[in-house]
Design an enzyme around this catalytic site. Structure first.
Site, PDB file in Angstrom:
ATOM      1  N   SER A  63       0.829  -1.199   0.000  1.00 11.38           N
ATOM      2  CA  SER A  63       0.000   0.000   0.000  1.00 11.38           C
ATOM      3  C   SER A  63       0.867   1.255   0.000  1.00 11.38           C
ATOM      4  O   SER A  63       1.641   1.472  -0.914  1.00 11.38           O
ATOM      5  CB  SER A  63      -0.973  -0.032   1.183  1.00 11.38           C
ATOM      6  OG  SER A  63      -1.924   0.993   1.088  1.00 11.38           O
ATOM      7  N   ASP A  93      -6.071   1.920  -3.974  1.00 15.29           N
ATOM      8  CA  ASP A  93      -7.308   1.654  -3.240  1.00 15.29           C
ATOM      9  C   ASP A  93      -7.743   2.849  -2.391  1.00 15.29           C
ATOM     10  O   ASP A  93      -8.881   2.893  -1.942  1.00 15.29           O
ATOM     11  CB  ASP A  93      -7.220   0.375  -2.399  1.00 15.29           C
ATOM     12  CG  ASP A  93      -6.133   0.395  -1.336  1.00 15.29           C
ATOM     13  OD1 ASP A  93      -5.376   1.387  -1.272  1.00 15.29           O
ATOM     14  OD2 ASP A  93      -6.035  -0.580  -0.571  1.00 15.29           O
ATOM     15  N   ASP A 108      -3.140   6.352  -3.871  1.00 15.43           N
ATOM     16  CA  ASP A 108      -1.955   5.726  -3.287  1.00 15.43           C
ATOM     17  C   ASP A 108      -1.409   4.663  -4.250  1.00 15.43           C
ATOM     18  O   ASP A 108      -2.032   4.372  -5.279  1.00 15.43           O
ATOM     19  CB  ASP A 108      -2.263   5.175  -1.897  1.00 15.43           C
ATOM     20  CG  ASP A 108      -3.158   3.946  -1.913  1.00 15.43           C
ATOM     21  OD1 ASP A 108      -3.791   3.681  -2.941  1.00 15.43           O
ATOM     22  OD2 ASP A 108      -3.237   3.253  -0.881  1.00 15.43           O
ATOM     23  N   ASP A 127      -1.189   1.402  -4.638  1.00 16.45           N
ATOM     24  CA  ASP A 127      -1.971   0.271  -5.159  1.00 16.45           C
ATOM     25  C   ASP A 127      -3.400   0.673  -5.507  1.00 16.45           C
ATOM     26  O   ASP A 127      -4.237  -0.168  -5.818  1.00 16.45           O
ATOM     27  CB  ASP A 127      -1.953  -0.912  -4.189  1.00 16.45           C
ATOM     28  CG  ASP A 127      -2.741  -0.670  -2.918  1.00 16.45           C
ATOM     29  OD1 ASP A 127      -2.701   0.472  -2.407  1.00 16.45           O
ATOM     30  OD2 ASP A 127      -3.374  -1.605  -2.405  1.00 16.45           O
TER      31      ASP A 127
END
Length: 578
Positions: free
Chosen positions: A146, A307, A303, A305
């Site tokens: 993340s 999500d 961000d 990734d």
């Protein structure tokens, strides 16, 4: 076996990867670093695993990835040949070693006879969730940490519904992982052999197209792109969202999309930001500079990734301000419900889902439209679990799910928070307000005028090590045994204890059951609707304190928030560790 013995086992292994062997040679000259790398195994918890990349049992490397995946393979195999044939989808982000770890996971599963669909290059986490559902796969894996620092990577596991595994199934996977005694002895076949056999199948462009098709369905007013001359600045923060967000905006007809070029390309070092996290206002620095150049109406940042989504808009003084996750959620929710109501498409059994630490304005908005809002524990997997439950029972129709930490879901074709969806809807909301002659910030103020001003804040204490963990448990125990009677002159009227699953109505001396999974979390409600929540972090050595208030004006709400926060942080249980 102590850390030196474990390290020696790795060093003596004849088939050890050469890069890891060279790193171990360097670690031998630094006993403290060697101990940190080997004193324990990298924990595979209910949210998967996350750690620094490097040699050792307490690091992300090809052997720890193989071990996690071998455990997952055992879990999938326990459901028989059909589960193995349905297979697993694997995606990865822009971090160091992500492509390599994804292939190691693919080889481990395929060696165990489990079909693998592996994305041919980096993809957003929500597209992985979508792909699991689209392909009817039995599981999914995302290699990502993340928005952690560059030296980290991680591993998240998804179930057949496209959601991160809930506690029950996750615990079963953990049991399979923990049963593996030696990660070095896990054998995998060659990539070429597994590709030729069809056990590993590469996917990419066709899934992108299908995902984009679904993204377009979340638009309430597709014509707005041509009706409002909107200037948009977007940054992918060196991650996976660049292509899908740009593709979606282009498909909807938005023309003036300005990219923060310095942050457009994948960069595992995240070289332009201290932290690639849109929750950190510093991550918007380059986007704000670009916004001033082009007079942007909205700035959006995802961000790595993809999500979580951050949004910045101009305030009354014309300066860009980053909205909180609660504020963005309120704007998106009000727009969605108001537009559906106007078009007559608002289902009477509609449901809004939020976490227990997310602003109460979401409930207020939902109820104003005659709808219900449900709380779930912190973690988007619990929102996804509720979506699945209501999908099965038909009791409610899912409309919107969100959490204060910048996670939103509009269309349930994905079952994890989706920054791509949120980016497209946030731009549409901005276009909606611009068509009305308003900024998005003025739209937020209008929502506060309609429902009252809701403000929230977060404080945390970092307490490291074994002693710190004991202090965190001590704080929670103290509050559980002796709850505060009042804060800043406001009586505490209810205490919700998610560990005992009981809501204590203090003013009445009665109790009600909480129908949520058990969790070591406490939440206090004050007589005016203000609230405080305590919970230990699931990923860091921290205890977090969430505060929420509402009042008629921003000034009075700000004053109340400060008073409640100060009163709480000055309580003896907290002062004792400050």
């Amino acid at each position: 076996m102590d850390f030196k013995q474990t390290a020696a086992r790795w060093q003596d292994f004849s088939g050890l990867d050469e890069e890891i062997r060279q790193e171990l040679i360097k670690l031998n000259d630094d006993e403290k670093s060697l101990e940190d790398a080997f004193y324990k195994e990298l924990e595979f918890g209910t949210g998967g695993m996350r750690g620094e990349i490097g040699a050792g049992t307490n690091r992300m490397n090809l052997y720890t990835v193989r071990k996690a995946t071998a455990g997952l393979a055992g879990y999938i195999s326990s459901f028989g040949e059909e589960a193995k044939k349905r297979g697993t989808v694997i995606a990865y982000d822009s971090r160091h070693k992500s492509p390599e770890f994804a292939m190691e996971a693919a080889k481990t599963l395929a060696t165990n006879g489990i079909k693998v669909y592996l994305f041919d290059s980096l993809r957003p986490t929500p597209e992985l969730s979508f792909a699991v559902r689209e392909l009817g796969a039995y599981a999914g894996i995302v290699i990502t940490a993340s928005h952690n620092p560059p030296e980290y990577n991680g591993y998240k596991v998804y179930g057949p519904d496209g959601a991160q595994l809930p506690p029950g199934p996750a615990d079963r996977v953990i049991d399979y992982v923990n049963a593996i005694e030696d990660e070095l002895l896990i054998k995998v076949k060659e990539e070429k052999e597994l590709l030729e056999s069809g056990l590993i199948e590469m996917i990419g462009g066709e899934m992108d197209r299908k995902y984009n098709e679904q993204l377009l369905t979340i638009s309430e007013n597709p014509d707005l792109a041509g009706e409002a001359d909107l200037n948009i600045v977007f940054t992918a923060l060196h991650g996976t969202s660049n292509l899908p967000v740009r593709r979606g905006l282009e498909s909807l007809g938005y023309k003036n999309v300005y990219i923060v070029e310095e942050q457009a390309e994948p960069d595992p070092g995240f070289s332009t930001v201290a932290s690639p996290n849109p929750e950190e206002h510093a991550a918007f620095e380059l986007a704000i500079a670009r916004g001033k150049e082009v007079n942007a109406d909205i700035l959006i940042a995802a961000d790595p990734d993809a999500d979580r989504l951050g949004v910045a808009v101009k305030n009354e003084e014309g300066e860009y301000v980053v909205l909180t996750g609660n504020q963005t959620g309120a704007i998106l929710l009000e727009y969605l419900l108001s537009q559906k109501q106007q078009k007559g498409t608002l289902p009477k059994n509609g449901i809004v889902l939020k976490t227990i630490v997310t602003s109460e304005i979401g409930r207020t908005i939902a109820e104003s439209y005659g709808l219900q809002a449900d709380d779930v524990l912190t973690g988007f997997k619990f929102i996804a679990e509720k979506i699945g439950e209501y999908e099965e029972t038909k009791e409610h129709t899912f409309l919107f799910g969100y959490e204060e930490s910048y996670g939103y879901l509009i269309g349930d074709f994905a079952r994890d928070k989706d920054a791509v969806q949120a980016a497209l809807l946030a731009v549409e909301v901005c276009a909606h307000y611009k068509k009305l002659g308003m900024t998005m910030y003025e739209g937020l103020n209008a929502i506060f005028e309609k429902y009252g001003t809701y403000l929230e804040s977060l404080k945390s204490l970092t307490l490291k090590g074994k002693d710190g963990a004991e202090q965190i448990q001590g704080i929670l125990s103290s509050f559980r045994q002796d709850p505060p009677a009042e804060l800043s002159g406001l009586r505490v009227v209810r205490m919700e204890d998610y560990q005992t699953s009981l809501s204590h109505l203090l003013s009445e001396g009665s109790e009600e059951e909480i129908h949520l999974p058990k969790s070591n979390v406490l939440k206090y409600f004050l007589e005016d609707g203000s609230w405080v929540c305590l919970r230990p972090s699931g990923t860091e050595p921290k205890i977090k304190f969430y505060f929420g208030v509402n009042d008629e004006s921003r000034t009075s709400a700000e004053e109340k928030l400060q008073k409640v926060q100060d009163a709480f942080m000055n309580l003896p249980y907290i002062n004792s560790v400050l």
